[in-house]
Design a protein around this motif. Sequence first.
Motif, PDB file in Angstrom:
ATOM      1  N   UNK A 213       0.828  -1.217   0.000  1.00  0.00           N
ATOM      2  CA  UNK A 213       0.000   0.000   0.000  1.00  0.00           C
ATOM      3  C   UNK A 213       0.856   1.258   0.000  1.00  0.00           C
ATOM      4  N   UNK A 214       2.008   1.229   0.667  1.00  0.00           N
ATOM      5  CA  UNK A 214       2.892   2.393   0.656  1.00  0.00           C
ATOM      6  C   UNK A 214       3.410   2.624  -0.762  1.00  0.00           C
ATOM      7  N   UNK A 215       3.876   1.570  -1.424  1.00  0.00           N
ATOM      8  CA  UNK A 215       4.400   1.725  -2.778  1.00  0.00           C
ATOM      9  C   UNK A 215       3.298   2.139  -3.759  1.00  0.00           C
ATOM     10  N   UNK A 216       2.105   1.587  -3.608  1.00  0.00           N
ATOM     11  CA  UNK A 216       0.999   1.965  -4.493  1.00  0.00           C
ATOM     12  C   UNK A 216       0.665   3.449  -4.338  1.00  0.00           C
ATOM     13  N   UNK A 217       0.678   3.931  -3.110  1.00  0.00           N
ATOM     14  CA  UNK A 217       0.369   5.346  -2.905  1.00  0.00           C
ATOM     15  C   UNK A 217       1.488   6.237  -3.455  1.00  0.00           C
ATOM     16  N   UNK A 218       2.707   5.789  -3.317  1.00  0.00           N
ATOM     17  CA  UNK A 218       3.818   6.576  -3.871  1.00  0.00           C
ATOM     18  C   UNK A 218       3.756   6.600  -5.394  1.00  0.00           C
TER      19      UNK A 218
END
Length: 174
Positions: free
Chosen positions: A118-123
Amino acid sequence: MSWPLGILLFVLTVIGMEGFAYGAHRWIMHGPGWFLHKSHHRPRTGNWELNDLYAAIFAVPSFVLLLGGVQLGWWPGWAWIGAGIAAYGAIYFGFHDIIVHKRVPTRYLPRSTYMKRIVQAHRLHHVVETREGNVSFGFLVAPSPESLKAQLKQRNRAGVRAPAARVDQMLSER
């Protein structure tokens, strides 16, 4: 209202809020509400950005439902639904503002596969600084980073922010 039914309403509301958040993010924030949300796709210059007004806007239904369900004699289920909206807001704040954007200092590092995803998707959502051409509008449910990168590539990286070194080079060429 029975506790089990109230808790069920609460949990279903928290789950349903991810769908609402996806729709609001994709079709309101990246639509007619871009005038507020675009501040979130730019480097922040202080503690606050115009996009923060969305937190206040989305808190109003929660507040009204809690007030009506607890104090104004409305159907008690509205209080559970209002609490579910508030809980989603708290979860969102924790994930989005604290973990991803680090608006509150913490030493937390995502280690689980889910948190990294989820962190990478948001970035990846934030590499696009324009209103169109974005990917990954949900938050607690996110596509794989590989599929998001493929979508960005398929769109010829339209709207994708140039790397800092490239921006510096472009500015020096002027």
